[in-house]
Design a protein around this motif. Structure first.
Motif, PDB file in Angstrom:
ATOM      1  N   ILE A  56      -6.564   1.140  -1.041  1.00 46.11           N
ATOM      2  CA  ILE A  56      -7.127   2.389  -0.866  1.00 46.11           C
ATOM      3  C   ILE A  56      -8.767   1.949  -0.904  1.00 46.11           C
ATOM      4  O   ILE A  56      -9.857   2.578  -0.469  1.00 46.11           O
TER       5      ILE A  56
ATOM      6  N   GLY B  70       3.510   7.580  -5.270  1.00 40.36           N
ATOM      7  CA  GLY B  70       3.887   8.350  -4.465  1.00 40.36           C
ATOM      8  C   GLY B  70       5.394   8.098  -4.477  1.00 40.36           C
ATOM      9  O   GLY B  70       6.304   8.991  -3.921  1.00 40.36           O
ATOM     10  N   THR B  71       5.796   7.003  -4.086  1.00 39.98           N
ATOM     11  CA  THR B  71       6.974   6.468  -3.792  1.00 39.98           C
ATOM     12  C   THR B  71       7.867   6.595  -4.833  1.00 39.98           C
ATOM     13  O   THR B  71       9.245   7.001  -4.839  1.00 39.98           O
TER      14      THR B  71
ATOM     15  N   SER C 179       3.605   9.110   1.128  1.00 37.46           N
ATOM     16  CA  SER C 179       4.354   7.870   0.777  1.00 37.46           C
ATOM     17  C   SER C 179       4.005   6.833   1.735  1.00 37.46           C
ATOM     18  O   SER C 179       4.241   5.567   1.381  1.00 37.46           O
ATOM     19  N   LEU C 180       3.688   6.987   3.147  1.00 37.61           N
ATOM     20  CA  LEU C 180       3.482   6.282   4.169  1.00 37.61           C
ATOM     21  C   LEU C 180       2.050   5.867   3.968  1.00 37.61           C
ATOM     22  O   LEU C 180       1.686   5.078   4.800  1.00 37.61           O
TER      23      LEU C 180
ATOM     24  N   TYR D 192      -5.880   8.321  -9.337  1.00 42.94           N
ATOM     25  CA  TYR D 192      -4.815   7.515  -9.264  1.00 42.94           C
ATOM     26  C   TYR D 192      -5.173   6.200 -10.353  1.00 42.94           C
ATOM     27  O   TYR D 192      -4.184   5.682 -11.124  1.00 42.94           O
TER      28      TYR D 192
ATOM     29  N   ILE E 267      -9.437  10.167  -4.178  1.00 46.14           N
ATOM     30  CA  ILE E 267      -7.955  10.028  -4.613  1.00 46.14           C
ATOM     31  C   ILE E 267      -7.907   9.177  -5.656  1.00 46.14           C
ATOM     32  O   ILE E 267      -7.258   8.719  -6.769  1.00 46.14           O
ATOM     33  N   LEU E 268      -8.668   7.815  -5.503  1.00 45.14           N
ATOM     34  CA  LEU E 268      -8.800   6.820  -6.322  1.00 45.14           C
ATOM     35  C   LEU E 268      -9.179   7.184  -7.587  1.00 45.14           C
ATOM     36  O   LEU E 268      -8.622   6.478  -8.562  1.00 45.14           O
TER      37      LEU E 268
ATOM     38  N   GLY F 294       3.921   3.015  -3.670  1.00 46.09           N
ATOM     39  CA  GLY F 294       2.804   3.082  -4.604  1.00 46.09           C
ATOM     40  C   GLY F 294       3.486   4.400  -5.741  1.00 46.09           C
ATOM     41  O   GLY F 294       4.677   4.659  -5.513  1.00 46.09           O
TER      42      GLY F 294
ATOM     43  N   ILE G  34      -6.405   3.726   5.219  1.00 40.95           N
ATOM     44  CA  ILE G  34      -5.865   2.852   4.684  1.00 40.95           C
ATOM     45  C   ILE G  34      -5.110   1.904   5.984  1.00 40.95           C
ATOM     46  O   ILE G  34      -5.474   0.516   6.171  1.00 40.95           O
TER      47      ILE G  34
ATOM     48  N   SER H 243       0.840  -1.020  -0.065  1.00 39.87           N
ATOM     49  CA  SER H 243       0.136  -0.074   0.032  1.00 39.87           C
ATOM     50  C   SER H 243       1.100   1.314   0.062  1.00 39.87           C
ATOM     51  O   SER H 243       0.705   2.013  -0.754  1.00 39.87           O
ATOM     52  N   ALA H 244       1.786   1.173   0.811  1.00 43.06           N
ATOM     53  CA  ALA H 244       2.839   2.226   1.025  1.00 43.06           C
ATOM     54  C   ALA H 244       3.581   2.652  -0.212  1.00 43.06           C
ATOM     55  O   ALA H 244       3.335   3.762  -0.681  1.00 43.06           O
TER      56      ALA H 244
ATOM     57  N   SER I 113      -1.472  -0.412  -4.306  1.00 47.54           N
ATOM     58  CA  SER I 113      -1.787   0.826  -3.612  1.00 47.54           C
ATOM     59  C   SER I 113      -3.415   0.876  -3.633  1.00 47.54           C
ATOM     60  O   SER I 113      -4.035   1.291  -2.767  1.00 47.54           O
ATOM     61  N   THR I 114      -3.819   0.872  -5.060  1.00 50.60           N
ATOM     62  CA  THR I 114      -5.187   1.100  -5.314  1.00 50.60           C
ATOM     63  C   THR I 114      -6.066   0.173  -4.648  1.00 50.60           C
ATOM     64  O   THR I 114      -6.917   0.330  -4.023  1.00 50.60           O
TER      65      THR I 114
ATOM     66  N   MET J 104      -5.448   8.310   5.189  1.00 53.37           N
ATOM     67  CA  MET J 104      -6.209   7.842   4.258  1.00 53.37           C
ATOM     68  C   MET J 104      -7.189   6.908   4.509  1.00 53.37           C
ATOM     69  O   MET J 104      -7.921   6.161   3.887  1.00 53.37           O
TER      70      MET J 104
HETATM   71  N1  PFF Z   1       1.543   5.617  -0.222  1.00 55.43           N
HETATM   72  C1  PFF Z   1       0.650   5.410  -1.567  1.00 55.43           C
HETATM   73  C2  PFF Z   1       1.690   5.690  -2.516  1.00 55.43           C
HETATM   74  O1  PFF Z   1       2.775   6.512  -2.338  1.00 55.43           O
HETATM   75  O2  PFF Z   1       1.274   6.060  -3.566  1.00 55.43           O
HETATM   76  C3  PFF Z   1      -0.428   6.441  -1.144  1.00 55.43           C
HETATM   77  C4  PFF Z   1      -1.530   5.985  -2.040  1.00 55.43           C
HETATM   78  C5  PFF Z   1      -2.230   6.838  -2.730  1.00 55.43           C
HETATM   79  C6  PFF Z   1      -2.318   4.677  -1.919  1.00 55.43           C
HETATM   80  C7  PFF Z   1      -3.165   6.714  -3.677  1.00 55.43           C
HETATM   81  C8  PFF Z   1      -3.206   4.530  -2.749  1.00 55.43           C
HETATM   82  C9  PFF Z   1      -3.852   5.697  -3.456  1.00 55.43           C
HETATM   83  F1  PFF Z   1      -4.884   5.232  -4.319  1.00 55.43           F
END
Ligand code: PFF
Length: 453
Positions: A330, A22-23, A231-232, A100, A96-97, A20, A238, A17-18, A326-327, A236
């Motif tokens: 969430i 973002g990282t 990023s963590l 994303y 967010i979904l 994604g 989650i 999850s973390a 990640s999706t 959210m």
């Molecule tokens: N830690 C996830 C990332 O860095 O992408 C945060 C995240 C964002 C998870 C959006 C899921 C998501 F749909």
């Protein structure tokens, strides 16, 4: 409540999850825009000093109360307005979904075009160089601004989520994460090796790892904290949801340290892939931010390597795996909410969340193509959603969670959860409580004000 089957499985799912977009993607862009290694240092401090305590607070709520992101507050503070913190997280997750999933769709499209070779089919290096910036910019535009392609791939990406989520917590999320996470680390290692071996890569390593402390400014600190939170997967819902599937014997502090360290490791590996490659090929000016980095600059790097399509396919597979793990996490926030609050069956809850999302995200995907002239539609669909959730909703939810667990939750709640009712020493729990009471609220209010002012 279903539980994750194994300790490795719960760590793989939470790291999944973390780690994604973002990282893998936002992090290098933030490093580039915020002074290189200086940003990295502040980011590491934010992960350990603030990220871990906030993560622990969400784990404690989820595992201690075994409910969804709204239910935990309703159970522990009935008759108060604290449930709105959880409701904010569920709403942010849904919003967010939408965007994303669109990026997931683009990634899938690039993966397919790498597999069938069409991504590089029309590639001709620009006169006197081995690159063709404009070629890959055109490719990106043809995908992102397409009439229907982006929508179609977005819908397929949502479909992949449906398949995993219908499998449930153990056979869907846990099983996929157990395969996806090792795969992700192997691909990352391979790319690190290749990138570091390129002649001229050292300049990029220096930029990423040699800090110039004079570049640490308030803006860099604020951006690093925002990046650490995103990023963590904090705020959210989650981590509350996933922790409600943790067993009573799970060591929450240790899990938070492992998950945060592995996420940090992936971020550092991404830096060691991107910056050396970009400097080896002299692509510094070609854009390392936003969509340009992964969808223009990296394909240029792959085009310059032998077996371009193979490397490109491997990279977009990595990105797709990171996005998918990640999706699903969430989406699970909203699914768990529907199951717990509305008493829906798993199947109904999955379809009730993802089918409308398939339609919404597909429309969202059109905001760069056929809908781009409808300014309002384009704005509402993508940029505004992104900014509203990142700059307003997430900091507010993180603030509410810190204040709630730090000050309002019953005395000893955090300590009992973190020490597993006295099984471990209380020092770590005490430090977390202190940070949640004082440091986290001040830091989050600062980010919030700087975002809205
Ligand atoms: N830690 C996830 C990332 O860095 O992408 C945060 C995240 C964002 C998870 C959006 C899921 C998501 F749909």
């Amino acid at each position: 409540m279903p539980l994750f089957r194994t300790k490795i499985g719960l760590i793989a799912a939470t790291v999944g999850s973390a780690v994604g977009l973002g990282t893998v993607w936002r992090f290098p862009a933030e490093v580039q825009g915020n002074g290189g290694a200086a940003f990295l240092i502040v980011y590491i401090a934010c992960v350990f000093l603030l990220g871990i305590p906030i993560m622990v607070s969400e784990f404690a709520l989820g595992r201690g109360l075994r409910s969804d992101a709204v239910g935990v507050f309703r159970k522990q503070a009935p008759g108060t307005a604290w449930w709105t913190v959880g409701a904010g997280a569920v709403l942010a997750s849904f919003l967010i979904l939408c965007f994303y999933m669109v990026v997931g769709g683009w990634t899938l499209d690039y993966l397919m075009q790498s597999l069938d070779g069409s991504l590089f089919a029309g590639f001709r290096p620009e006169a006197g160089t081995t690159f063709a910036d404009s070629y890959f910019t055109d490719v990106k535009d043809s995908i992102v601004c397409s009439d229907w392609e982006a929508s179609l791939y977005t819908a397929v990406f949502v479909g992949l989520n449906i398949v995993v989520l219908l499998g449930g917590v153990q056979s869907g999320i846990e099983r996929m994460s157990n395969i996806a996470m090792p795969l992700l680390f192997v691909i990352l290692l391979l790319f690190c090796g290749i990138s570091l071996a390129l002649p001229g890569s050292l300049k990029g390593v220096e930029f990423f790892l040699t800090p110039d402390f004079s570049k640490i400014t308030p803006t860099v600190c604020i951006n690093a904290l925002g990046q650490a939170m995103f990023s963590l997967s904090l705020a959210m819902g989650i981590l509350i949801t996933y922790a409600s599937y943790y067993s009573n014997s799970t060591n929450l502090g240790q899990t938070a340290v492992i998950v945060s360290s592995l996420t940090l490791l992936v971020a550092i590996m991404m830096g060691l892939i991107i910056f050396p490659a970009v400097s080896a090929f002299g692509l510094e000016g070609h854009g390392v931010s936003g969509t340009t980095l992964v969808f223009v600059t990296l394909p240029e790097v792959f085009a310059a390597l032998p077996f371009s399509s193979f490397w490109s396919a491997l990279f977009f597979l990595l990105l797709m795996v990171a996005a998918l793990t990640s999706t699903v996490s969430i989406a699970e926030v909203v699914i768990c909410f529907l199951q717990e609050r509305m008493g829906c069956s798993r199947r109904r809850a999955v379809l009730a969340v993802l089918l409308p999302l398939m339609v919404l995200a597909s429309i969202c995907a059109l905001s760069f193509g056929p809908l781009k002239d409808f300014k309002i539609a384009g704005l509402i669909m993508f940029d505004a959603l992104d900014q509203f959730t990142n700059n307003i909703m997430l900091p507010l939810v993180a603030l509410g969670t810190s204040l709630y667990v730090g000050w309002v939750a019953p005395r000893g709640f955090l300590r009992d959860q973190v020490t597993n009712e006295g099984q471990y020493k209380p020092g770590f729990a005490k430090a977390c409580q202190l940070i949640l009471r004082w440091v986290a609220p001040v830091a989050i209010i600062t980010i919030f004000l700087s975002n809205i002012l």
